[in-house]
Each structure stands twice: as structure tokens, then as C-alpha cells.
Scaffold this active site. Structure first.
Site, mmCIF file in Angstrom:
data_model
loop_
_atom_site.group_PDB
_atom_site.id
_atom_site.type_symbol
_atom_site.label_atom_id
_atom_site.label_comp_id
_atom_site.label_asym_id
_atom_site.label_seq_id
_atom_site.Cartn_x
_atom_site.Cartn_y
_atom_site.Cartn_z
ATOM 1 N N GLN A 1 0.813 -1.211 0.000
ATOM 2 C CA GLN A 1 0.000 0.000 0.000
ATOM 3 C C GLN A 1 0.851 1.267 0.000
ATOM 4 O O GLN A 1 0.311 2.373 0.012
ATOM 5 C CB GLN A 1 -0.915 -0.003 1.222
ATOM 6 C CG GLN A 1 -1.879 -1.168 1.249
ATOM 7 C CD GLN A 1 -2.586 -1.314 2.589
ATOM 8 O OE1 GLN A 1 -2.395 -0.525 3.517
ATOM 9 N NE2 GLN A 1 -3.418 -2.341 2.708
ATOM 10 N N HIS B 1 -0.824 -0.152 5.735
ATOM 11 C CA HIS B 1 -1.380 0.795 6.710
ATOM 12 C C HIS B 1 -0.466 1.995 6.980
ATOM 13 O O HIS B 1 -0.017 2.228 8.098
ATOM 14 C CB HIS B 1 -1.696 0.066 8.030
ATOM 15 C CG HIS B 1 -2.733 -1.005 7.889
ATOM 16 N ND1 HIS B 1 -3.305 -1.634 8.981
ATOM 17 C CD2 HIS B 1 -3.302 -1.565 6.794
ATOM 18 C CE1 HIS B 1 -4.185 -2.532 8.552
ATOM 19 N NE2 HIS B 1 -4.192 -2.510 7.219
ATOM 20 N N GLU C 1 -14.993 3.503 10.017
ATOM 21 C CA GLU C 1 -15.485 4.526 10.939
ATOM 22 C C GLU C 1 -15.222 5.934 10.425
ATOM 23 O O GLU C 1 -14.222 6.188 9.755
ATOM 24 C CB GLU C 1 -14.768 4.414 12.298
ATOM 25 C CG GLU C 1 -14.916 3.121 13.014
ATOM 26 C CD GLU C 1 -14.127 3.107 14.321
ATOM 27 O OE1 GLU C 1 -14.228 2.101 15.050
ATOM 28 O OE2 GLU C 1 -13.402 4.092 14.627
ATOM 29 N N TYR D 1 -9.807 -10.704 9.284
ATOM 30 C CA TYR D 1 -10.091 -11.242 7.954
ATOM 31 C C TYR D 1 -10.226 -12.762 8.000
ATOM 32 O O TYR D 1 -10.854 -13.365 7.131
ATOM 33 C CB TYR D 1 -9.008 -10.824 6.966
ATOM 34 C CG TYR D 1 -8.960 -9.328 6.761
ATOM 35 C CD1 TYR D 1 -9.991 -8.662 6.109
ATOM 36 C CD2 TYR D 1 -7.900 -8.561 7.235
ATOM 37 C CE1 TYR D 1 -9.970 -7.291 5.927
ATOM 38 C CE2 TYR D 1 -7.863 -7.185 7.047
ATOM 39 C CZ TYR D 1 -8.895 -6.565 6.400
ATOM 40 O OH TYR D 1 -8.874 -5.203 6.232
#
Length: 382
Positions: free
Chosen positions: A92, A157, A250, A271
Site C-alpha cells: 500500500q 497501513h 469509521e 479477515y
């Protein structure tokens, strides 16, 4: 002749059956009428963020592999700008958010967040700034003003969004590098929102100034992977959103020194379908409840408030991109309360990475793909 007529009839019947079986292309409809959609640019490699330049100079777009491009007002895509730092483009990671200085007209400073390589194969989020050259082709004198410490990510992340508030403070959202416990560790910068001066100095009124064992940069903590942030134009309050695990995305309104729960409190599970080991339920003692929750994760990225007169039906809305959900989510607001949700652009089957409200009142969207696109979205004229 009879055989020919029979064959012709069979062919017509077959065509009719095929047409009836073929699914109709979904209309780009909304609760307020059809959308008007324009593809401005294609051929972007996993675009991540955009920022509007003043005076009709177009916009800057980041590509995750490490390129910063300019899209002119006429829709022409530039070559990669020089002066961009090397990035850790794995998983990522890569070149992430872009933001202009609040005093851009005077200082021409452009801020970038990106994944930066460290030692032993680990990486973390960094933020730097450079001056946009007069010919719009380079960032000059780029220097790093912030580094996430320690570096713990192996590709997951990183966050990361950049938002200036009305007083000129810079907020940076930081993922917990897929290391859950770090989000609750005030000695580490994982899973935090940090607040800085525009040059990277730490404000003396940050909530953990002088607290032993705590990083002074921290504004709030207990975040998982916040990839959306925007300043509420009516209140000046920072809003962020963050990915849950399997479920539990959220929206939060980070207040100084508050704990937003991860991984002690979550609406999601692993997961693997097993519970989060540290979780104490949807609310843990000493933590803040999320402002808004998706029990089923759309995988949200990008955030923009809308307050333009161009499309009055969308005023007092919050737009959020969805990656796994492949939609542009519009949340209707009553003050700070979310009172409705609508999903747009689902028929495109595209991962929405970023969304911004343009100075012209249109909504601009980046799709996350090897052949990513910049789209302009609005309501069609009646």
C-alpha cells in the site's frame, strides 16, 4: 422460400431472446436526478490524491509509484514533475497525499506524504514540502518536515492524509502499519493523528507535551488506517475516516488527547473471521465511540465536504470514496449528524481512491487502477 422465411423468423426470435437476456446498462441516477459525468484524464497509474492549483492552473495529482503530475485546465496531463522524493512503492506504500500551503500564493509550497524506506526492509510515513517552480515542472528545495517513528511497516497501513486547519496547523493521519498494539502506545507514532506547525515544529499546546513516554506530536490515538480527512467548512472541526478490519469502517472527529479505540474497541473482526484478540467489544472504557460506522466495510478512502451553490441539492453533504465498495458515497448532514447515505457511480465498477470538491462546484474523483482516471461529477441540468 418457406425455409428461408422460417430461418428468418428463427433469427429474429433468437435476437429478441438475446436482447431480453442482456442486462441493461445501469443508469447513473441519484436521488436528485441523473448524474453528469466527464472523464478528464486517463492513463494514471494508481492515482492517490489531488489538489487544485489557483488561478486556473489546473491541479496536481499523485501516482502511488512515485510520480507527481499536473493536469492543466484544458485536461492535458504533464510528465512527472522533478524534485519528488524517492518513495517506498510496495504494498500500500508509495506517493500518497498532496496539499498546498495555506499561503501558497506567497510561498508556493506543496506538501507531500509518502511511504519512506527505513532499515531492515521496514518503512513508515513521511511528510515533506517543496516549492512549485514557476514553470510548474518541478518541486524545488524539497525537504522532509516529519517522519513516523519507529518505522514498522512491511507494506501496509501508512494512512495518510494532510489537512491544514484555519489556524494553519498541519494534521497528518498515520496508519498503525498493521501492528495493532502500536495504536495504543503513546511512545510510537503508529495509529495516530499528529498536529504540527507548517514547518514541522511541534505546537507547544499539543495534548501530550511534557508527558513522559509520549510523543509530543500526537493529537489523538487509537486509529487503525485513516485514509480520509477533511476540515468541516461550517465548524472548522477536523473529520477523519479509517478502515476497520473485516467490518467497522469509521468516521471520527479527533479531539486532542482522545483515544479512538483501535484495537480495544471495534465493530469488525479479523479477515480470518476470528475476533480481534485485544477487542473488548464495540466500546471499551476510556475510548471514544465512532461518529458513524459501516458494519460492512466499503473500504473508504478520500473525503470532501460539499458546500457549493452549483448543485444546491448536494449542499451539506460529505462525499467519501469506496474501494471495495466501488462507489462514491454521499452522506447527508444535519449539522454534524449523518442523516442519510446514498451510493453513486456503482455502475462504473471502479475503486474510488480520492474525492475532492472543486473550486468550480464540481466533484472530482480519482479511480484506483493501473489505468486510473480523473472524473468530474455533477448533477445533470433538468
Amino acid at each position: 422460400m418457406r425455409l428461408l422465411a422460417w430461418l428468418r423468423g428463427c433469427a429474429l426470435l433468437l435476437c429478441a431472446c438475446l436482447l431480453q437476456a442482456a442486462p441493461a446498462a445501469p443508469a447513473l441516477g441519484t436521488a436528485h436526478g441523473p448524474l453528469e459525468l466527464h472523464e478528464l484524464v486517463g492513463g494514471l497509474e494508481h492515482p492517490w490524491a489531488l489538489a487544485f492549483l489557483p488561478d486556473g492552473q489546473g491541479m496536481l495529482v499523485t501516482e502511488r509509484p512515485g510520480r507527481l503530475r499536473r493536469v492543466s485546465a484544458e485536461g492535458v496531463l504533464s510528465a512527472s514533475l522533478a524534485g519528488v522524493p524517492p518513495v517506498y512503492a510496495q504494498g500500500q506504500g508509495g506517493l500518497l497525499d498532496v496539499a498546498l500551503s495555506p499561503q501558497f500564493a506567497e510561498d508556493r509550497l506543496v506538501y507531500l506524504s509518502y511511504a519512506e524506506a527505513g532499515q531492515d526492509g521496514y518503512a513508515g510515513t513521511a511528510v515533506g514540502r517543496g516549492r512549485l517552480s514557476a514553470d510548474l515542472r518541478a518541486l524545488e528545495d524539497f525537504w522532509v518536515i516529519f517522519r513516523q517513528q519507529p518505522k514498522l511497516s512491511t507494506g501496509a497501513h501508512f494512512g495518510s492524509r494532510l489537512v491544514f486547519d484555519r489556524a494553519g496547523y498541519l494534521f497528518v493521519t498515520l496508519g498503525e502499519n498493521n501492528q495493532r498494539a502500536t495504536a495504543q502506545d503513546l511512545g510510537k507514532l503508529q495509529g495516530k493523528v499528529v498536529r504540527l506547525h507548517a514547518d514541522g515544529r511541534i505546537p507547544t499546546d499539543n495534548p501530550f507535551i511534557g508527558k513522559a513516554g509520549a510523543r509530543a506530536e500526537i493529537w489523538s490515538y487509537g486509529h487503525r488506517n485513516p485514509q480520509g480527512a477533511a476540515l468541516n467548512p461550517w465548524t472548522g472541526q477536523l473529520w477523519i475516516h479509517e478502515h476497520g478490519p473485516r467490518g467497522g469502517d469509521e468516521i471520527n472527529l479527533p479531539r486532542p488527547g482522545r483515544n479512538y479505540g483501535w484495537p480495544l474497541a471495534t465493530h469488525g473482526i479479523n479477515y480470518s473471521l476470528l475476533p480481534i484478540p485485544e477487542a473488548q467489544g464495540e466500546r471499551a472504557p476510556g475510548t471514544e465511540a465512532p461518529w458513524y460506522v459501516w458494519k460492512k466495510s466499503p473500504a473508504i478512502s478520500g473525503m470532501a465536504f460539499y458546500d457549493s451553490a452549483r448543485f444546491p441539492a448536494w449542499r451539506h453533504s460529505l462525499f467519501v470514496g469506496a474501494l471495495a465498495g466501488q462507489a462514491l458515497i454521499r452522506l447527508s448532514l444535519d449539522g454534524d449528524r449523518v442523516v442519510g447515505e446514498e451510493r453513486l457511480l456503482e455502475s462504473l465498477n471502479a475503486r474510488i481512491r480520492d474525492v475532492r470538491a472543486g473550486p468550480d462546484g464540481w466533484v472530482y474523483v480519482l479511480t484506483d487502477a493501473r489505468d486510473g482516471k480523473l472524473l468530474r461529477v455533477g448533477l445533470a441540468a433538468p
